[in-house]
Design a protein around this motif. Structure first.
Motif, PDB file in Angstrom:
ATOM      1  N   PHE A 298       0.856  -1.189   0.000  1.00  0.00           N
ATOM      2  CA  PHE A 298       0.000   0.000   0.000  1.00  0.00           C
ATOM      3  C   PHE A 298       0.892   1.239   0.000  1.00  0.00           C
ATOM      4  O   PHE A 298       1.801   1.372   0.828  1.00  0.00           O
ATOM      5  CB  PHE A 298      -0.900   0.016   1.237  1.00  0.00           C
ATOM      6  N   GLY A 299       0.624   2.153  -0.938  1.00  0.00           N
ATOM      7  CA  GLY A 299       1.397   3.389  -1.015  1.00  0.00           C
ATOM      8  C   GLY A 299       0.547   4.530  -1.522  1.00  0.00           C
ATOM      9  O   GLY A 299      -0.577   4.349  -1.993  1.00  0.00           O
ATOM     10  N   SER A 300       1.092   5.741  -1.424  1.00  0.00           N
ATOM     11  CA  SER A 300       0.390   6.927  -1.891  1.00  0.00           C
ATOM     12  C   SER A 300       1.409   7.971  -2.320  1.00  0.00           C
ATOM     13  O   SER A 300       2.429   8.173  -1.646  1.00  0.00           O
ATOM     14  CB  SER A 300      -0.505   7.499  -0.784  1.00  0.00           C
ATOM     15  N   ALA A 301       1.118   8.614  -3.451  1.00  0.00           N
ATOM     16  CA  ALA A 301       2.004   9.688  -3.910  1.00  0.00           C
ATOM     17  C   ALA A 301       1.770  10.973  -3.135  1.00  0.00           C
ATOM     18  O   ALA A 301       2.546  11.912  -3.249  1.00  0.00           O
ATOM     19  CB  ALA A 301       1.782   9.937  -5.403  1.00  0.00           C
ATOM     20  N   ARG A 302       0.708  11.010  -2.347  1.00  0.00           N
ATOM     21  CA  ARG A 302       0.360  12.218  -1.608  1.00  0.00           C
ATOM     22  C   ARG A 302       0.396  11.972  -0.103  1.00  0.00           C
ATOM     23  O   ARG A 302       0.367  10.842   0.349  1.00  0.00           O
ATOM     24  CB  ARG A 302      -1.016  12.721  -2.039  1.00  0.00           C
ATOM     25  N   ILE A 303       0.437  13.045   0.625  1.00  0.00           N
ATOM     26  CA  ILE A 303       0.494  12.973   2.084  1.00  0.00           C
ATOM     27  C   ILE A 303      -0.810  12.410   2.640  1.00  0.00           C
ATOM     28  O   ILE A 303      -1.894  12.717   2.141  1.00  0.00           O
ATOM     29  CB  ILE A 303       0.769  14.366   2.672  1.00  0.00           C
ATOM     30  N   ILE A 304      -0.684  11.595   3.669  1.00  0.00           N
ATOM     31  CA  ILE A 304      -1.844  11.071   4.397  1.00  0.00           C
ATOM     32  C   ILE A 304      -1.736  11.518   5.849  1.00  0.00           C
ATOM     33  O   ILE A 304      -0.733  11.265   6.513  1.00  0.00           O
ATOM     34  CB  ILE A 304      -1.915   9.533   4.335  1.00  0.00           C
ATOM     35  N   ASP A 305      -2.761  12.188   6.327  1.00  0.00           N
ATOM     36  CA  ASP A 305      -2.809  12.619   7.719  1.00  0.00           C
ATOM     37  C   ASP A 305      -3.767  11.706   8.467  1.00  0.00           C
ATOM     38  O   ASP A 305      -4.980  11.842   8.357  1.00  0.00           O
ATOM     39  CB  ASP A 305      -3.287  14.076   7.785  1.00  0.00           C
ATOM     40  N   ASP A 306      -3.196  10.753   9.205  1.00  0.00           N
ATOM     41  CA  ASP A 306      -3.977   9.799  10.012  1.00  0.00           C
ATOM     42  C   ASP A 306      -4.418   8.602   9.157  1.00  0.00           C
ATOM     43  O   ASP A 306      -5.318   8.718   8.327  1.00  0.00           O
ATOM     44  CB  ASP A 306      -5.193  10.481  10.632  1.00  0.00           C
TER      45      ASP A 306
END
Length: 362
Positions: A298-306
């Motif tokens: 699992f990954g994301s190119a954008r910031i995740i807050d929480d």
């Protein structure tokens, strides 16, 4: 009558001229040959305020001449008037000289201040504070280049031999323009994983998250998923649902498919506008051959807050959960301790967050 007028006038002018010349000669003699310091002090004082000596009689005459009409009938009136004009002009001239001399002193003092180490240190500190202030940096249109320069400076200091090689390769994925158009908040993801026919792993991912925007202008939301297509039965299916924007129809969503060797990547994108927050839910169903691919990341190119994660699986498969890139996850206290439930209340930067390894339950 003419002779009696010219003779006193010439005598007064000559006397005044001789006095002025004498004073100037004495001043220059004391300046260059350093005569008695006290005498020189008074001469300098006299030089600085000589304009007062010239201006006072001239201004007094003009005042009297204006106030008393009878004054015009006194003897040698025209001569006195001309003499006062000369004194007034001399006063203006000496005042100008003093002003220019003051400017020269100011120039010298100003230069000494500018060239001083104290001023240089103060100016450097203030310029550095301005150059690295957030207000100043936010006005710059080349923040990526500034970041690259600062990063390369650290490498050049520690590993100068790598500088030339890194200069054209260094890249900041976090600060890419398309990566900071929005971020995720309160990202909750639940997995149900089961083993089918002792060969395939079916991963059902249900997510709920909020897209946070800085404004209501149009932007492009995108989502990527990939799988190993070495097995023809491997596939992925993704669906999105809007919870606060009824007019948003995710049925009409752009899907781009690319293949790189045995990896198929699906990129889903949709333009959205009109809100500062978009509450989205999604369902992703993935099927993969455990003999060819036993990893889910699992990954994301954008910031995740929480980020909150809950993992469930059937009895035929075991799962190992591994955080990536220094991300720390803690057990979610709303679940029993034997449950695979994790939480990270911090801000997670772009990149891979965690991975899961699948094993058959022997």
């Amino acid at each position: 009558m003419i002779e009696s007028f010219e003779s006193p006038a010439l005598n007064i002018i000559s006397t005044l001229f001789i006095i002025i010349i004498s004073i100037l000669i004495l001043f220059f003699i004391s300046d260059f040959f350093k005569l008695i310091p006290v005498f020189r002090k008074y001469l300098v004082y006299l030089k600085n305020y000589m304009f007062i000596i010239f201006l006072i009689p001239a201004i007094s005459f003009l005042f009297i001449d204006f106030a008393f009409i009878e004054f015009k009938h006194i003897h040698n009136y025209e001569f006195i008037k001309d003499l006062c004009k000369i004194l007034f002009s001399a006063g203006i001239f000496t005042t100008t000289l003093n002003f220019l001399d003051s400017l020269n002193v100011f120039k010298k003092n100003f230069k000494s201040i500018i060239m001083s180490d104290e001023f240089d240190n103060l100016l450097t500190t203030k310029i550095d504070a301005l150059a690295y202030s957030q207000d100043h940096l936010n006005k710059q249109s080349n923040l990526d280049k500034i970041w690259q320069t600062v990063t390369l400076c650290k490498y050049k200091k520690e590993f100068p031999e790598l500088y030339d090689k890194l200069e054209n390769k260094i890249e900041n994925h976090l600060f890419k323009k398309n990566n900071i158009s929005y971020y995720y908040k309160n990202f909750q993801v639940n997995y149900y994983i089961e083993l089918i026919d002792n060969k395939y792993v079916a991963v059902t991912e249900r997510s709920s998250f909020t897209i946070m925007r800085p404004n209501k202008e149009e932007f492009e939301f995108d989502f990527k998923s990939n799988y190993d297509n070495s097995d023809a039965d491997a596939n992925v299916d993704i669906k999105f649902y809007s919870k606060n924007n009824d007019e948003m129809d995710f049925i009409e969503i752009n899907i781009a498919e690319t293949k790189d060797k045995n990896i198929t990547t699906l990129t889903l994108s949709k333009k959205m506008a009109g809100h500062l927050e978009y509450h989205i839910e999604s369902i992703t169903i993935m099927k993969q051959n455990i003999e060819l691919d036993r990893i889910f990341t699992f990954g994301s190119a954008r910031i995740i807050d929480d980020l909150t994660i809950n993992i469930e699986h059937n009895e035929n498969i075991n799962i190992t959960f591994v955080p990536l890139n220094g991300n720390k996850f803690y057990h979610n206290g709303t679940y029993q301790k034997d449950k695979m439930a994790y939480i990270n209340r911090d801000v997670l930067l772009s990149g891979e967050k965690f991975t899961m390894f699948f094993y058959r339950n022997q």
